[in-house]
Design a protein around this motif. Structure first.
Motif, mmCIF file in Angstrom:
data_model
loop_
_atom_site.group_PDB
_atom_site.id
_atom_site.type_symbol
_atom_site.label_atom_id
_atom_site.label_comp_id
_atom_site.label_asym_id
_atom_site.label_seq_id
_atom_site.Cartn_x
_atom_site.Cartn_y
_atom_site.Cartn_z
ATOM 1 N N SER A 49 0.844 -1.193 0.000
ATOM 2 C CA SER A 49 0.000 0.000 0.000
ATOM 3 C C SER A 49 0.877 1.239 0.000
ATOM 4 O O SER A 49 2.045 1.192 0.342
ATOM 5 N N GLY A 50 0.303 2.343 -0.375
ATOM 6 C CA GLY A 50 1.034 3.596 -0.371
ATOM 7 C C GLY A 50 1.331 4.116 -1.754
ATOM 8 O O GLY A 50 1.632 5.291 -1.919
ATOM 9 N N GLU A 83 -6.196 2.559 -13.218
ATOM 10 C CA GLU A 83 -6.937 2.112 -12.039
ATOM 11 C C GLU A 83 -6.011 1.427 -11.036
ATOM 12 O O GLU A 83 -6.087 1.674 -9.834
ATOM 13 N N ALA A 84 -5.125 0.581 -11.527
ATOM 14 C CA ALA A 84 -4.226 -0.158 -10.636
ATOM 15 C C ALA A 84 -3.234 0.762 -9.940
ATOM 16 O O ALA A 84 -2.836 0.501 -8.806
ATOM 17 N N ALA A 90 -6.771 -3.440 -6.965
ATOM 18 C CA ALA A 90 -6.688 -3.556 -8.431
ATOM 19 C C ALA A 90 -5.251 -3.851 -8.862
ATOM 20 O O ALA A 90 -5.017 -4.610 -9.809
ATOM 21 N N ARG A 91 -4.296 -3.268 -8.155
ATOM 22 C CA ARG A 91 -2.882 -3.510 -8.470
ATOM 23 C C ARG A 91 -2.530 -4.970 -8.204
ATOM 24 O O ARG A 91 -1.902 -5.628 -9.025
ATOM 25 N N ILE A 95 -1.252 -7.701 -11.005
ATOM 26 C CA ILE A 95 0.012 -8.427 -10.850
ATOM 27 C C ILE A 95 -0.251 -9.932 -10.898
ATOM 28 O O ILE A 95 0.474 -10.668 -11.568
ATOM 29 N N ALA A 96 -1.304 -10.374 -10.221
ATOM 30 C CA ALA A 96 -1.641 -11.808 -10.202
ATOM 31 C C ALA A 96 -2.003 -12.324 -11.586
ATOM 32 O O ALA A 96 -1.790 -13.503 -11.884
#
Length: 134
Positions: A49-50, A83-84, A90-91, A95-96
């Motif tokens: 996060s961040g 969005e990600a 969403a990020r 990535i997944a």
């Protein structure tokens, strides 16, 4: 200035930023964003996060004259949707969903470049803190 002496101020800053990032001054945002970057690394910042404060991070790096690191941030950011970049879940989902090896070269090069400059960035941050937080 000794980093241990800064710890109480840092802890207050983190609490304030978590409660209301928008309430932080520009100086506080710079400290929070750059300190997070130096602690997590470039890729670590994306994976945690961040990173929702991406535009401020770019501004902060430029303010400290680390334009080369803004380019590294932009290279990794180009791998993500808008969005990600603004939304941690969403990020993670993006990535997944990446195919094996997707972005590996870009990420490795950008992160490696970051770590080669991390010590200088930490020194610049400390100088900034001493100047703006008395």
């Amino acid at each position: 200035m000794n980093r241990e002496k800064l710890q109480p101020a840092w802890e207050k800053l983190v609490d304030k930023g978590l409660a209301s990032y928008s309430s932080l001054s520009d100086h506080e945002k710079l400290w929070l964003n750059i300190e997070s970057l130096t602690a997590l690394g470039l890729w670590g910042l994306y994976a945690n996060s961040g990173f929702e404060h991406f535009p401020d991070l770019i501004t902060n790096l430029q303010k400290l004259d680390f334009h080369d690191l803004t380019e590294s941030v932009n290279q990794i950011s180009a791998l993500f949707s808008a969005e990600a970049l603004e939304n941690e879940p969403a990020r993670y989902k993006e990535i997944a969903g990446w195919p094996d090896g997707f972005g590996d070269k870009v990420i490795e090069q950008a992160d490696s470049h970051f770590w080669s400059r991390a010590e200088a960035l930490e020194a610049a941050l400390e100088k900034y803190i001493v100047t703006h937080f008395k």
